[in-house]
Every structure is written in structure tokens, then in C-alpha cells.
Scaffold this motif. Structure first.
Motif, PDB file in Angstrom:
ATOM      1  N   ALA A 119      -8.685   4.679  -5.195  1.00 49.96           N
ATOM      2  CA  ALA A 119      -8.177   5.043  -3.871  1.00 49.96           C
ATOM      3  C   ALA A 119      -7.569   3.816  -3.220  1.00 49.96           C
ATOM      4  N   ASP A 120      -6.330   3.960  -2.766  1.00 50.15           N
ATOM      5  CA  ASP A 120      -5.642   2.837  -2.137  1.00 50.15           C
ATOM      6  C   ASP A 120      -4.476   3.383  -1.313  1.00 50.15           C
ATOM      7  N   GLY A 121      -4.010   2.594  -0.359  1.00 55.20           N
ATOM      8  CA  GLY A 121      -2.933   2.998   0.532  1.00 55.20           C
ATOM      9  C   GLY A 121      -1.638   2.294   0.213  1.00 55.20           C
ATOM     10  N   LYS A 122      -0.527   2.882   0.720  1.00 54.27           N
ATOM     11  CA  LYS A 122       0.812   2.344   0.502  1.00 54.27           C
ATOM     12  C   LYS A 122       1.675   2.686   1.711  1.00 54.27           C
ATOM     13  N   VAL A 154      -1.712   8.794   6.690  1.00 54.43           N
ATOM     14  CA  VAL A 154      -2.594   8.107   7.632  1.00 54.43           C
ATOM     15  C   VAL A 154      -1.908   8.096   8.994  1.00 54.43           C
ATOM     16  N   GLY A 155      -2.540   8.675   9.993  1.00 55.14           N
ATOM     17  CA  GLY A 155      -1.930   8.780  11.313  1.00 55.14           C
ATOM     18  C   GLY A 155      -1.729   7.427  11.970  1.00 55.14           C
ATOM     19  N   GLY A 156      -0.944   7.430  13.047  1.00 53.02           N
ATOM     20  CA  GLY A 156      -0.634   6.189  13.731  1.00 53.02           C
ATOM     21  C   GLY A 156      -1.799   5.629  14.525  1.00 53.02           C
ATOM     22  N   LYS A 157      -2.754   6.473  14.952  1.00 49.59           N
ATOM     23  CA  LYS A 157      -3.877   6.013  15.765  1.00 49.59           C
ATOM     24  C   LYS A 157      -5.157   5.876  14.955  1.00 49.59           C
ATOM     25  N   THR A 158      -5.051   5.773  13.660  1.00 51.16           N
ATOM     26  CA  THR A 158      -6.229   5.626  12.813  1.00 51.16           C
ATOM     27  C   THR A 158      -5.887   4.703  11.658  1.00 51.16           C
ATOM     28  N   ASN A 159      -6.776   4.625  10.658  1.00 58.04           N
ATOM     29  CA  ASN A 159      -6.535   3.781   9.490  1.00 58.04           C
ATOM     30  C   ASN A 159      -7.056   4.489   8.247  1.00 58.04           C
ATOM     31  N   GLU A 160      -7.072   3.764   7.127  1.00 59.16           N
ATOM     32  CA  GLU A 160      -7.482   4.371   5.862  1.00 59.16           C
ATOM     33  C   GLU A 160      -8.948   4.769   5.853  1.00 59.16           C
ATOM     34  N   ILE A 161      -9.784   4.108   6.634  1.00 60.67           N
ATOM     35  CA  ILE A 161     -11.227   4.363   6.582  1.00 60.67           C
ATOM     36  C   ILE A 161     -11.538   5.804   6.994  1.00 60.67           C
ATOM     37  N   ALA A 183     -12.027  -3.728  -0.643  1.00 62.14           N
ATOM     38  CA  ALA A 183     -13.087  -4.076   0.307  1.00 62.14           C
ATOM     39  C   ALA A 183     -13.015  -3.264   1.590  1.00 62.14           C
ATOM     40  N   MET A 184     -11.835  -2.719   1.950  1.00 64.23           N
ATOM     41  CA  MET A 184     -11.734  -1.933   3.184  1.00 64.23           C
ATOM     42  C   MET A 184     -12.636  -0.714   3.147  1.00 64.23           C
ATOM     43  N   HIS A 185     -12.798  -0.112   1.973  1.00 67.77           N
ATOM     44  CA  HIS A 185     -13.582   1.117   1.848  1.00 67.77           C
ATOM     45  C   HIS A 185     -15.024   0.837   1.422  1.00 67.77           C
ATOM     46  N   THR A 186     -15.475  -0.383   1.566  1.00 69.79           N
ATOM     47  CA  THR A 186     -16.884  -0.687   1.339  1.00 69.79           C
ATOM     48  C   THR A 186     -17.634  -0.319   2.614  1.00 69.79           C
ATOM     49  N   ARG A 188     -20.747   2.280   4.335  1.00 64.59           N
ATOM     50  CA  ARG A 188     -21.963   3.030   4.004  1.00 64.59           C
ATOM     51  C   ARG A 188     -21.730   4.538   4.077  1.00 64.59           C
ATOM     52  N   ASP A 189     -20.923   4.984   5.005  1.00 66.31           N
ATOM     53  CA  ASP A 189     -20.640   6.423   5.096  1.00 66.31           C
ATOM     54  C   ASP A 189     -19.903   6.906   3.854  1.00 66.31           C
ATOM     55  N   HIS A 190     -18.994   6.092   3.332  1.00 64.13           N
ATOM     56  CA  HIS A 190     -18.273   6.477   2.119  1.00 64.13           C
ATOM     57  C   HIS A 190     -19.228   6.592   0.939  1.00 64.13           C
ATOM     58  N   ALA A 191     -20.147   5.634   0.827  1.00 63.32           N
ATOM     59  CA  ALA A 191     -21.106   5.668  -0.285  1.00 63.32           C
ATOM     60  C   ALA A 191     -22.005   6.892  -0.204  1.00 63.32           C
ATOM     61  N   SER A 192     -22.488   7.220   0.992  1.00 64.96           N
ATOM     62  CA  SER A 192     -23.348   8.398   1.143  1.00 64.96           C
ATOM     63  C   SER A 192     -22.580   9.677   0.825  1.00 64.96           C
ATOM     64  N   TYR A 193     -21.316   9.734   1.217  1.00 66.53           N
ATOM     65  CA  TYR A 193     -20.505  10.914   0.920  1.00 66.53           C
ATOM     66  C   TYR A 193     -20.311  11.093  -0.587  1.00 66.53           C
TER      67      TYR A 193
END
Length: 436
Positions: A119-122, A154-161, A183-186, A188-193
């Protein structure tokens, strides 16, 4: 492909048509299929897509479902303006899911290896909204086949997380899949999901998780033997990677079972400069599920998604696209995804590839003959014409005066004397000034 697997036209038919059904001349699935074929043929702009549609052979149009015009023997083709409006109005999320499912059905087997998704952004640098915000897409790419399985704007008022979980929600089955990220997606919520869906993770730990990074750095790595070493050369440098893995049950991260230390030693072959960088990572895979060599391979193969971004930017000129209206930037990227299924050339040949032309070359057509342009006449031209006409009349009437003699006196402009002589010579109007 085995029977029962939906084709591209069937998947594109899942996208809802935003138009009023009254007066629709071109089916949405036909327009999307024609656009996808044009992009695969090398079109990198909507004018190029329109030209490809006009030049498409009848056999291709028939297979894509283009209906013939009832009033003429030709088939009714969508214009460039129609394609542009539709790409800007369709639901981008639905198109992402449709193309992602079609690619996922054609994903190759893992052959005993762990199935992994990166998973990565562009950012689409050429496409920007009216406010100046550039289009940023978050994608999920299969490690083995290189296919983009899902994509999200990815919307303008948010980010990849905040878009990480909605992106993976579009994937039907994540059980047993290893998800790799930077490292951006490190989080805890992502890991639990991921653990809740039966998946595994490998994440890089940096300063955004200070306590976890401090804990990993304080582990007795010097007492742990080296468990893997690889050497690679390319891009003007040589690189040696060393990996150490240990099992830790008290890591400050949900579901973490192993800690990884990866040391990279790079040598610039031109300057001789040496750089050493140590990276830490955690994974939910146990020692029985993944060996150190497999972990090193998964971490290394995650960066192939960056290579995919390079191919999309350089070879297919995705950053040069300036589509910015509605869902058009996402639709252009979605319909371009099937081209990534082409077999990759060798590395030494891949760097020699050049971007395709902005527009496909059309067959030369016979041009109509040019009409002769009328030149601006001068007084000398009129004098020559009058001299030739006057010579004929002189032969008939044996009159000594000539009109050309008057023009010889004033070759630039017709004088009053020349006009009087012309009128008297040809008996057009009686002239009293010259005793005519």
C-alpha cells in the motif's frame, strides 16, 4: 482463463450510468471499453483517445459492442466531448472497484510463497483542482503480479492514514495476506484492523512511533547472529543488506511477534562514498510462518510499487496528464491499469524505453488540390494587359496612338491622361478633353 470469470466488459457494466436514460446514444460500458483500448494503444490524452476511436477497425468496434447507425452503414462512435463528459461524471470509487476485481480475478498464484500486497500513495503532478490541490491516489499493489488491485482518491482535507482502511475494504478476501507499507501507515488502528480480517503486516518503524522505535533500538542486536545477507548493484551504486530477526512477545504494537533489523550499506561507484543506514520493522508473522529470508524478500519487494510509479510517470506519461475535472483523473488511471499486465522487459532494456507518442499516428489521407491564390494586381500588370488588347484594335483600325505609351509615362499609377486615352481609343465614352 477458466469459464465463469467475468470479463472486462462485464466488470465495466457494474459502473452506474450518471446520465438520464432518455436520449442516450452510447452505452457507458462501450465508452469505457473504447477508452481503455485507446489507452492501451498508447493514447495519453483525450484528443488522442478520440482519434483512436475514429480510426478503430470495424472488427474491434463490433467486439466492443458499438451499435451500427440505423440511418447509415457506419457505426455510431462517441465523440471526444462525450468521452470527456462521461469520465468526469462517473463514480470513481465504483470504477476503481470494478477494474480492481477484474485484475484480481487474473492474479497469478503464489506458488507456495506468502501472498503480499503493498500500500502506497502517488500524486498526479499534472492534474490539479481549481484550488491548486493536486490529485493524490492511494493504491494497493500485488507483490507477485504487479497488478493494482485497488485505488482510492485521497481528499484534500485528509491524508493517506484515514484512507488506509477504506482502501482495503474494497479487497474481498485478506485472510492470510501480508500487507506491507511505509512508516506513515505504522499505526495501531491499522494493525488491529488487519488482524481483525485475518491478515498479517510488515511495517517500518521510524520517529512517528517513538516508544516502539526506542524499544526496537534497545534490543540486544549485537548478540543476535546474522541471518541473511544479499548483494545488489544498480543505478550507479552497490548495496549490501544484512538482516537480523528476533522473536519478542512484549513489543508495544498490536499483534507484533517478530522484530527486524535491516542494515543497508551503499557504495557510490562513481565517488566511492559509503553510507550505512539501519532500519527497524515489526511483523505479525511468527518464526514458523516466515523465515528471515522471506521477510527480507517481502520488505525488498514492497519498493516495487515505487518502480511502478516510475513506469507510470515516465513510460506512460501519467504525470503529464492534465485531466482535473470530476472523476476524470481517476478514471484515466483506472482504465490504464490493464496495461501493467504486459510482460516486463529486462532491466537493461527497460531504461531504453521511450514514452509513447501523445497521439497515435493516423493514416495519411489524400488532400484536395489547392486552389490557385489570386495575387494582388499592380498597375504594371494592367498596363501589359491593356497593351495587348490595344494592339489588336490598332491592327483593325490602323490607328497610330497606343494605350501602352501612356502607361510607359506613368507605370506606377493610372493617370488622367491614360484614362482619357483608354476611353477614346476603344470608343467607350466620348471624351472632349482630348478632342475625342
Amino acid at each position: 482463463m477458466p469459464e465463469g470469470i467475468p470479463g472486462l466488459l462485464e466488470r465495466l457494466a457494474e459502473v452506474p450510468d450518471p446520465r438520464d436514460p432518455r436520449g442516450v446514444r452510447h452505452a457507458l460500458v462501450v465508452v469505457l471499453a473504447l477508452t481503455a483500448c485507446a489507452v492501451l494503444a498508447g493514447a495519453t490524452s483525450l484528443p488522442a483517445v478520440g482519434e483512436w476511436i475514429n480510426d478503430a477497425p470495424p472488427s474491434v468496434l463490433e467486439r466492443l459492442g458499438v451499435r451500427p447507425d440505423p440511418l447509415s452503414p457506419k457505426r455510431c462512435l462517441p465523440a471526444e466531448a462525450t468521452v470527456r463528459r462521461l469520465l468526469g461524471r462517473i463514480d470513481g470509487d465504483t470504477l476503481d472497484r470494478a477494474v480492481g476485481r477484474w485484475l484480481a480475478d487474473r492474479r497469478a498464484g503464489a506458488d507456495g510463497q506468502l501472498h503480499a500486497v503493498a500500500a502506497d500513495g502517488k500524486t498526479l503532478r499534472g492534474a490539479a483542482r481549481a484550488t491548486g490541490r493536486k490529485i493524490h491516489l492511494l493504491a494497493a499493489r500485488d507483490h507477485l503480479s504487479g497488478l493494482v488491485l485497488a485505488q482510492l482518491d485521497v481528499g484534500g482535507k485528509t491524508n493517506e492514514i484515514t484512507c488506509f482502511q477504506p482502501l482495503l475494504e474494497t479487497l474481498a478476501d485478506l485472510a492470510g495476506v501480508v500487507v506491507t507499507s511505509d512508516a506513515m501507515h505504522t499505526q495501531r488502528d491499522h494493525a488491529s484492523y488487519l488482524l481483525g480480517r485475518g491478515a498479517h503486516y510488515i511495517v517500518i518503524v521510524k520517529g512517528n512511533q517513538k516508544k516502539l522505535h526506542k524499544q526496537l533500538k534497545s534490543l540486544p542486536w549485537k548478540q543476535i547472529p546474522l541471518q541473511g545477507r544479499t548483494r545488489d548493484t544498480g543505478h550507479g551504486r552497490g548495496e549490501i543488506r544484512r538482516i537480523k530477526v528476533c522473536t519478542v512477545n512484549s513489543l508495544l504494537f498490536p499483534g507484533a511477534r517478530q522484530a527486524v533489523q535491516l542494515e543497508r550499506r551503499r557504495v557510490d561507484r562513481k565517488t566511492g562514498k559509503v553510507s550505512i543506514k539501519t532500519v527497524y520493522a515489526v511483523t505479525s508473522l511468527t518464526a514458523e510462518q516466515a523465515t528471515p529470508a522471506e521477510l527480507a524478500r517481502l520488505i525488498r519487494s514492497h519498493w516495487k510499487i515505487e518502480a511502478l510509479h516510475h513506469v507510470r510517470d515516465v513510460t506512460f506519461a501519467e504525470d503529464a496528464s492534465q485531466l482535473r475535472t470530476g472523476s476524470a483523473p481517476r478514471a484515466d488511471g483506472d482504465l490504464a491499469q490493464p496495461r501493467h499486465r504486459r510482460p516486463s522487459p529486462r532491466r537493461e532494456e527497460q531504461h531504453r524505453r521511450r514514452p509513447p507518442a501523445q497521439r497515435p499516428r493516423r493514416q495519411p489521407t489524400a488532400r484536395p488540390p489547392r486552389t490557385r491564390m489570386t495575387m494582388k494586381r499592380t498597375s504594371r500588370d494592367y498596363a501589359e494587359a491593356l497593351s495587348r488588347t490595344g494592339a489588336g484594335f490598332r491592327e483593325k483600325r490602323n490607328s497610330p496612338p497606343t494605350v501602352a505609351s501612356y502607361f510607359d509615362e506613368a507605370p506606377v499609377a493610372l493617370s488622367a491622361r491614360a484614362i482619357c486615352a483608354l476611353l477614346c481609343e476603344f470608343s467607350i465614352v466620348p471624351c472632349s478633353c482630348c478632342n475625342g
